[in-house]
Scaffold this motif. Structure first.
Motif: not given
Ligand code: 5HY
Length: 239
Positions: A77-79, A99-101, A219-220, A7-9
């Motif tokens: 979200p995962d990122a 989560a990565p931003v 995503l990476g 999940r990406i926001q």
């Protein structure tokens, strides 16, 4: 593979719903099927981010959007991607979640240096160039960045990219290739996300849209299992 999608926001910190939808569409195209892309924007606040004052409001909207997504029921979200070229609130966002931003300016500049030697940024208003210059320095791209070009096309004129606006932006990108000796163009506004292909064809060089770049990079990182360091600077702030 797990049935649970990544999940990406995407956070557009201005209130433009059409721009938010364009941003979502790019994100989904880059991510492909099987990845859940959501795009949000605040219901109140500036309709475009083109000044330092609006930048502060945008930063707050970013932090709130991340907090809301993390508090909501269901998986977080995962990122997150900050879909605004000033990368408003990036540091605060990295304190808010592990989560990565990714900010679109930071991601686009990194991507540009992977596919060429010199990039120029083609953006909206002249008044935003100071912020863009600060970001080039902050991210350490002062050798690679050979031009910052304003078109004076305002952010909201990009909602429905009309022929006039596209022509001005194309001219600016061509001038960057010719006069700055840029071999890559970085688009300086999330609202330009749908112009990437057209400009790449017109200029013959890679054109980097930060929305696409940040979704690909986010995503990476998620697939690598890499999260933001919580040691020192990006530790969660006091409650
Ligand atoms: C952006 N402002 O990407 C920036 C672009 C700019 O509302 N979305 C905005 O002009 O700085």
């Amino acid at each position: 593979m797990s049935a649970d999608p990544i999940r990406i926001q995407l956070i557009n910190p201005n209130t433009s719903v059409p721009m938010t939808e364009k941003i979502r569409a790019t994100g989904q195209l880059v991510a492909g099927p099987g990845v859940s892309i959501t795009a949000v924007c605040p219901s109140k606040g500036p309709s475009s981010i083109e000044s330092h004052t609006e930048e502060i409001l945008a930063a707050q909207a970013v932090v709130e959007a991340i907090g809301e997504a993390e508090r909501a029921s269901g998986p977080s979200p995962d990122a997150h991607v900050i879909a605004c070229f000033g990368d408003p609130g990036l540091d605060a966002a990295r304190e808010t979640t592990g989560a990565p931003v990714l900010g679109i300016a930071e991601a686009a500049m990194h991507a540009a240096t992977l596919v060429g030697r010199h990039f120029s940024v083609v953006t909206t208003l002249d008044r935003t160039l100071g912020r863009a210059e600060d970001l080039v320095l902050r991210y350490g791209f002062e050798r690679a960045c050979v031009g910052l070009r304003a078109t004076e096309v305002p952010v909201l004129a990009l909602e429905e990219a009309e022929a006039d606006a596209v022509a001005v932006i194309t001219d600016s990108a061509l001038a960057a290739v010719r006069e700055d000796r840029a071999d890559v163009i970085v688009l300086g506004c999330a609202g330009m996300t749908d112009l990437c292909q057209t400009l790449a064809e017109a200029t013959g060089v890679p054109v980097i849209d930060g929305v696409a770049a940040s979704v690909g990079m986010a995503l990476g990182l998620v697939r690598m299992g890499t999260r933001t360091s919580r040691l020192r600077e990006y530790a969660p702030p006091k409650a």
